[in-house]
Design a protein around this motif. Structure first.
Motif, PDB file in Angstrom:
ATOM      1  N   ALA A 197       0.842  -1.206   0.000  1.00 55.85           N
ATOM      2  CA  ALA A 197       0.000   0.000   0.000  1.00 55.85           C
ATOM      3  C   ALA A 197       0.875   1.252   0.000  1.00 55.85           C
ATOM      4  O   ALA A 197       0.631   2.199  -0.761  1.00 55.85           O
ATOM      5  CB  ALA A 197      -0.932  -0.009   1.209  1.00 55.85           C
ATOM      6  N   PHE A 198       1.910   1.264   0.846  1.00 58.59           N
ATOM      7  CA  PHE A 198       2.815   2.418   0.886  1.00 58.59           C
ATOM      8  C   PHE A 198       3.560   2.579  -0.441  1.00 58.59           C
ATOM      9  O   PHE A 198       3.706   3.693  -0.955  1.00 58.59           O
ATOM     10  CB  PHE A 198       3.821   2.271   2.029  1.00 58.59           C
ATOM     11  N   LEU A 199       4.041   1.471  -1.002  1.00 56.60           N
ATOM     12  CA  LEU A 199       4.785   1.548  -2.260  1.00 56.60           C
ATOM     13  C   LEU A 199       3.903   2.038  -3.401  1.00 56.60           C
ATOM     14  O   LEU A 199       4.335   2.859  -4.220  1.00 56.60           O
ATOM     15  CB  LEU A 199       5.362   0.177  -2.607  1.00 56.60           C
ATOM     16  N   LEU A 200       2.676   1.550  -3.467  1.00 58.00           N
ATOM     17  CA  LEU A 200       1.763   1.974  -4.534  1.00 58.00           C
ATOM     18  C   LEU A 200       1.344   3.428  -4.371  1.00 58.00           C
ATOM     19  O   LEU A 200       0.941   4.080  -5.343  1.00 58.00           O
ATOM     20  CB  LEU A 200       0.532   1.068  -4.544  1.00 58.00           C
ATOM     21  N   SER A 514     -11.725 -22.299   8.233  1.00 56.88           N
ATOM     22  CA  SER A 514     -12.675 -21.796   7.239  1.00 56.88           C
ATOM     23  C   SER A 514     -13.343 -20.487   7.651  1.00 56.88           C
ATOM     24  O   SER A 514     -14.484 -20.215   7.284  1.00 56.88           O
ATOM     25  CB  SER A 514     -13.753 -22.842   6.924  1.00 56.88           C
ATOM     26  N   GLY A 515     -12.611 -19.654   8.400  1.00 59.52           N
ATOM     27  CA  GLY A 515     -13.064 -18.291   8.629  1.00 59.52           C
ATOM     28  C   GLY A 515     -12.810 -17.433   7.396  1.00 59.52           C
ATOM     29  O   GLY A 515     -12.091 -17.828   6.472  1.00 59.52           O
ATOM     30  N   SER A 516     -13.407 -16.250   7.355  1.00 57.38           N
ATOM     31  CA  SER A 516     -13.240 -15.333   6.211  1.00 57.38           C
ATOM     32  C   SER A 516     -12.270 -14.222   6.592  1.00 57.38           C
ATOM     33  O   SER A 516     -12.471 -13.541   7.603  1.00 57.38           O
ATOM     34  CB  SER A 516     -14.595 -14.735   5.814  1.00 57.38           C
ATOM     35  N   TRP A 517     -11.235 -14.024   5.765  1.00 59.54           N
ATOM     36  CA  TRP A 517     -10.158 -13.078   6.056  1.00 59.54           C
ATOM     37  C   TRP A 517     -10.111 -11.998   4.978  1.00 59.54           C
ATOM     38  O   TRP A 517      -9.667 -12.262   3.849  1.00 59.54           O
ATOM     39  CB  TRP A 517      -8.820 -13.814   6.125  1.00 59.54           C
ATOM     40  N   PRO A 518     -10.530 -10.770   5.310  1.00 57.25           N
ATOM     41  CA  PRO A 518     -10.507  -9.691   4.305  1.00 57.25           C
ATOM     42  C   PRO A 518      -9.118  -9.369   3.764  1.00 57.25           C
ATOM     43  O   PRO A 518      -9.009  -8.843   2.652  1.00 57.25           O
ATOM     44  CB  PRO A 518     -11.080  -8.489   5.071  1.00 57.25           C
ATOM     45  N   THR A 519      -8.060  -9.676   4.515  1.00 62.08           N
ATOM     46  CA  THR A 519      -6.715  -9.354   4.030  1.00 62.08           C
ATOM     47  C   THR A 519      -6.367 -10.108   2.756  1.00 62.08           C
ATOM     48  O   THR A 519      -5.508  -9.681   1.991  1.00 62.08           O
ATOM     49  CB  THR A 519      -5.658  -9.664   5.109  1.00 62.08           C
ATOM     50  N   LEU A 520      -7.035 -11.250   2.502  1.00 58.36           N
ATOM     51  CA  LEU A 520      -6.756 -12.026   1.296  1.00 58.36           C
ATOM     52  C   LEU A 520      -7.258 -11.340   0.021  1.00 58.36           C
ATOM     53  O   LEU A 520      -6.984 -11.814  -1.087  1.00 58.36           O
ATOM     54  CB  LEU A 520      -7.386 -13.415   1.410  1.00 58.36           C
ATOM     55  N   LEU A 521      -7.955 -10.220   0.176  1.00 57.44           N
ATOM     56  CA  LEU A 521      -8.465  -9.488  -0.987  1.00 57.44           C
ATOM     57  C   LEU A 521      -7.366  -9.063  -1.946  1.00 57.44           C
ATOM     58  O   LEU A 521      -7.533  -9.134  -3.175  1.00 57.44           O
ATOM     59  CB  LEU A 521      -9.238  -8.256  -0.517  1.00 57.44           C
ATOM     60  N   TRP A 522      -6.245  -8.600  -1.419  1.00 55.72           N
ATOM     61  CA  TRP A 522      -5.216  -8.054  -2.310  1.00 55.72           C
ATOM     62  C   TRP A 522      -4.596  -9.158  -3.169  1.00 55.72           C
ATOM     63  O   TRP A 522      -4.255  -8.926  -4.343  1.00 55.72           O
ATOM     64  CB  TRP A 522      -4.154  -7.297  -1.526  1.00 55.72           C
ATOM     65  N   ALA A 578      -4.840  -2.788   5.280  1.00 52.48           N
ATOM     66  CA  ALA A 578      -3.863  -2.728   4.193  1.00 52.48           C
ATOM     67  C   ALA A 578      -4.294  -3.569   2.994  1.00 52.48           C
ATOM     68  O   ALA A 578      -4.068  -3.184   1.840  1.00 52.48           O
ATOM     69  CB  ALA A 578      -2.500  -3.199   4.700  1.00 52.48           C
ATOM     70  N   GLY A 579      -4.924  -4.719   3.244  1.00 58.00           N
ATOM     71  CA  GLY A 579      -5.406  -5.544   2.137  1.00 58.00           C
ATOM     72  C   GLY A 579      -6.461  -4.829   1.324  1.00 58.00           C
ATOM     73  O   GLY A 579      -6.482  -4.905   0.084  1.00 58.00           O
ATOM     74  N   PHE A 580      -7.341  -4.105   2.009  1.00 60.29           N
ATOM     75  CA  PHE A 580      -8.375  -3.315   1.330  1.00 60.29           C
ATOM     76  C   PHE A 580      -7.746  -2.197   0.494  1.00 60.29           C
ATOM     77  O   PHE A 580      -8.071  -2.019  -0.686  1.00 60.29           O
ATOM     78  CB  PHE A 580      -9.323  -2.741   2.378  1.00 60.29           C
ATOM     79  N   SER A 583      -5.771  -3.526  -2.549  1.00 58.96           N
ATOM     80  CA  SER A 583      -6.687  -3.944  -3.620  1.00 58.96           C
ATOM     81  C   SER A 583      -7.186  -2.746  -4.413  1.00 58.96           C
ATOM     82  O   SER A 583      -7.234  -2.771  -5.649  1.00 58.96           O
ATOM     83  CB  SER A 583      -7.873  -4.703  -3.027  1.00 58.96           C
ATOM     84  N   LYS A 584      -7.557  -1.685  -3.710  1.00 60.81           N
ATOM     85  CA  LYS A 584      -8.014  -0.463  -4.377  1.00 60.81           C
ATOM     86  C   LYS A 584      -6.923   0.109  -5.281  1.00 60.81           C
ATOM     87  O   LYS A 584      -7.182   0.493  -6.433  1.00 60.81           O
ATOM     88  CB  LYS A 584      -8.402   0.573  -3.320  1.00 60.81           C
ATOM     89  N   LEU A 585      -5.723   0.182  -4.760  1.00 61.34           N
ATOM     90  CA  LEU A 585      -4.620   0.778  -5.511  1.00 61.34           C
ATOM     91  C   LEU A 585      -4.214  -0.086  -6.695  1.00 61.34           C
ATOM     92  O   LEU A 585      -3.841   0.425  -7.756  1.00 61.34           O
ATOM     93  CB  LEU A 585      -3.425   1.014  -4.583  1.00 61.34           C
ATOM     94  N   LEU A 586      -4.259  -1.404  -6.544  1.00 62.90           N
ATOM     95  CA  LEU A 586      -3.924  -2.298  -7.650  1.00 62.90           C
ATOM     96  C   LEU A 586      -4.919  -2.133  -8.799  1.00 62.90           C
ATOM     97  O   LEU A 586      -4.523  -2.050  -9.966  1.00 62.90           O
ATOM     98  CB  LEU A 586      -3.913  -3.744  -7.167  1.00 62.90           C
ATOM     99  N   LEU A 587      -6.195  -2.080  -8.461  1.00 63.75           N
ATOM    100  CA  LEU A 587      -7.217  -1.923  -9.500  1.00 63.75           C
ATOM    101  C   LEU A 587      -7.112  -0.571 -10.200  1.00 63.75           C
ATOM    102  O   LEU A 587      -7.411  -0.446 -11.393  1.00 63.75           O
ATOM    103  CB  LEU A 587      -8.610  -2.093  -8.895  1.00 63.75           C
TER     104      LEU A 587
END
Length: 632
Positions: A197-200, A514-522, A578-580, A583-587
């Motif tokens: 996130a910082f690099l992008l 099998s929990g849901s992890w938002p960090t995996l978004l990126w 940071a994952g959120f 993801s925004k910056l990559l897109l």
């Protein structure tokens, strides 16, 4: 003379004969060839500035580059440092040497001159004014949502400073949490999405500092219950502590954790792999490749690779590890050859081959890396892949086959195929197994390993397409109300009791089970962008954005559909934030995203390690591997 002028002067002239003699006489241990001529500084257990038995704490006074020449000449004489008490590279000894000790402001900049004026300093596509990076116009065009603005505030509040410089982000920063446990530490694994996130965003200083400081913490002599895991191990995390030197003076030190404080006391296998991956990403996104070329960084890469490539009893090209040695850091039945570690291992091998300087001391290692890459890619593609066709093949397996031509090479019994899989696997999709070893196939779908196999091209182009087809077809199971399931399905009933040891945190559909992890978004976003399907990532990101801010950025979500905040979930979890953002910056920056993934390496298909075998066997499956490649 100022410290900067002194560093520049030292970097332009070779060391004196007296200094070279000091360097050669300082070391008595057996070091790698390119490190044997390098002066290193490491704190020591009997120094008055350090607590007793805290031999890994690194005092900030050793970080000041302008003190290094005096420390080398005076301290080594007065206190008799042993060779195991060094850790920070200081001076290289060829004519192009430069000082490589850490400084509080380690940004590498390039001045832009026009006539007699300096009109700016460029880095990462922007300008540096003082120590601040001016963002390019392209970065400023897109207007940030309220969720993004809050996420940036949380991320910046999570920054940890050491000697006045940013060195990482804490795992979680919940003001209402009175028992943070180790969530107030900087984890190598957790910091990666923060770093991206910082690099992008055009801020490279914190990432450079992090890479160099964690390198100094790399294990040379590490013991847990009197056993040493070997040189090259990177810590799972570190914490900045303030130590009292005397009644009036304090000192900041870095205190790393190599697993001795972790659940189950397991050493982190993935930390060194993530460190190498982040090092490559730093160079790709900033254009500053000088960091990779430093002798201490080159040596750090070699130590990690030597540790991973060490000979053992294992017969497979995959990396053999125990439970709890990666993101799933509790007992979940992933001991052996889990896919997550193999995909990260493959990426680290590719990064190392790309970044290592080839010379007499590294040529054998580079050759070993290429051979391992070839064997590992074929092994994963051939034996880990399952789709409806492969499952039907396993369903009809013959067992107890004794020959080199056996179809059922791992003696898998068809009864291992779980009933849920028969109806779950889609016609047009497939995925890589969670684990494979003799008489054992773990048919669970592990998200991180599959996504990173796509990103790194560990899986073939056809397989990459099939993995995303599976996600699309099973959207409600993998994505649900909150992306993304760490694995699917959950272990329940007797399986949960036996495999997890009745772990109360890993109950079905919670945490690692099998929990849901938002960090995996990126990582999902990066995989989708590589395969030209960003709409899948945008859809998942929109789901997350609706809830994350309102739910105060939880660590994970529970239930089969990810509807509830995890029962023990930390709030304001940094890598969720940071994952959120990443993801925004990559897109928003497809060109930058393309620098972070790998395309198919066709040269690997021409490398065959079978010919190197002393057994005389020449039968090889390279042709079969090549037929799997979809040429676009």
């Amino acid at each position: 003379m100022s410290a900067i002028h002194l560093l520049r002067k030292l970097s332009r002239k070779p060391p004196s004969r007296l200094h070279r003699n000091l360097l050669s006489s300082t070391f008595s241990m057996d070091l790698p060839p390119d490190l044997a001529r390098t002066t290193l500084i490491r704190p020591f257990s009997n120094h008055p500035a350090i607590f007793t038995n805290s031999h890994r704490l690194i005092p900030s006074c050793f970080r000041q580059s302008n003190l290094l020449p005096n420390l080398v000449s005076e301290k080594t004489k007065s206190i008799g440092l042993s060779s195991r008490e060094f850790s920070t590279s200081v001076v290289e000894t060829n004519t192009s040497d430069r000082v490589v000790g850490l400084s509080p402001n380690p940004l590498v900049i390039e001045r832009i001159h026009k006539g007699e004026e300096t009109i700016g300093e460029s880095v990462s596509g922007g300008e540096i004014i003082g120590n601040e990076i001016k963002k390019s116009e392209e970065t400023l065009v897109r207007e940030e949502s309220e969720a993004e603005k809050e996420a940036w505030r949380i991320l910046e509040d999570a920054v940890v400073r050491y000697c006045g410089s940013p060195v990482g982000t804490v795992a979680a920063n919940d003001p209402g949490d009175k028992l943070p446990l180790n969530y107030d530490q900087v984890f190598i694994r957790d910091f990666v999405p923060s770093a991206l996130a910082f690099l992008l965003k055009g801020e490279g200083e914190i990432v450079r500092n992090f890479l160099l400081h964690t390198l100094q913490l790399q294990s040379w002599e590490k013991t847990v219950d009197c056993y040493s895991p070997g040189q090259g191990l990177m810590p799972a995390s570190f914490k900045v502590r303030t130590v009292a030197l005397d009644e009036n003076t304090t000192e900041e030190v870095l205190d790393p954790d190599f697993g001795e404080s972790a659940i189950g006391r397991v050493a982190p296998v993935d930390s060194g792999l993530w460190w190498i991956i982040l090092l490559r990403a730093y160079g790709k996104l900033t254009g500053d490749f000088s960091l990779q070329e430093r002798i201490d960084v080159q040596t750090g890469i070699k130590l990690i690779m030597n540790l991973c490539l060490a000979d053992g009893f294992d017969m497979f090209p995959t990396l053999l590890v125990t439970d709890g040695s990666c993101m799933i850091d509790r007992r979940m039945g992933i001991h052996g050859h889990p896919l997550e570690i193999q995909s990260l291992f493959y990426s680290a091998l590719r990064c190392s081959r790309e970044m290592l300087s080839v010379n007499d001391s590294s040529s054998n290692l580079v050759r070993a890396i290429s051979n391992r890459l070839s064997a590992l890619s074929f092994h994963i593609r051939e034996y880990y892949w399952v789709d409806i066709k492969k499952i039907n093949e396993i369903y009809r397996y013959k067992t107890e086959e004794y020959s080199t031509d056996a179809t059922n090479k791992f003696n898998i019994y068809p009864e291992q195929i779980p009933p849920w899989l028969m109806d779950w696997i889609p016609e047009q999709g497939g995925y890589l197994l969670g684990n494979l070893q003799p008489a054992h196939m773990d048919f669970r779908f592990f998200t991180l390993g599959n996504f990173w196999s796509v990103v790194s091209s560990l899986s073939t182009p056809k397989q990459n397409e099939a993995i995303l087809n599976l996600i699309e077809a099973k959207w409600d199971d993998i994505i649900g109300n909150m992306p993304l399931k760490i694995c699917y399905p959950a272990l329940e009933y007797d399986d949960w009791r036996i495999i997890t040891g009745s772990d109360p945190k890993n109950t079905p559909w919670s945490y690692h089970n099998s929990g849901s992890w938002p960090t995996l978004l990126w990582q999902f976003t990066l995989a989708c962008m590589k395969m030209g399907r960003p709409e899948l990532a945008e859809k998942a990101l929109a789901l997350a954005e609706k809830r994350l801010m309102a739910d105060r950025w939880p660590e994970y979500y529970d239930t089969r559909s990810g509807k509830f905040i995890g029962k023990q979930s930390r709030l304001y979890q940094t890598w969720t934030v940071a994952g959120f953002l990443t993801s925004k910056l990559l897109l928003a920056n497809p060109e930058m995203a393309s620098k972070l993934f790998w395309e198919e390496d066709y040269e690997l298909l021409d490398i065959c390690v079978c010919g190197l075998s002393k057994s005389g066997r020449r039968k090889c499956s390279r042709v079969a591997a090549k037929t799997q490649i979809l040429v676009r």
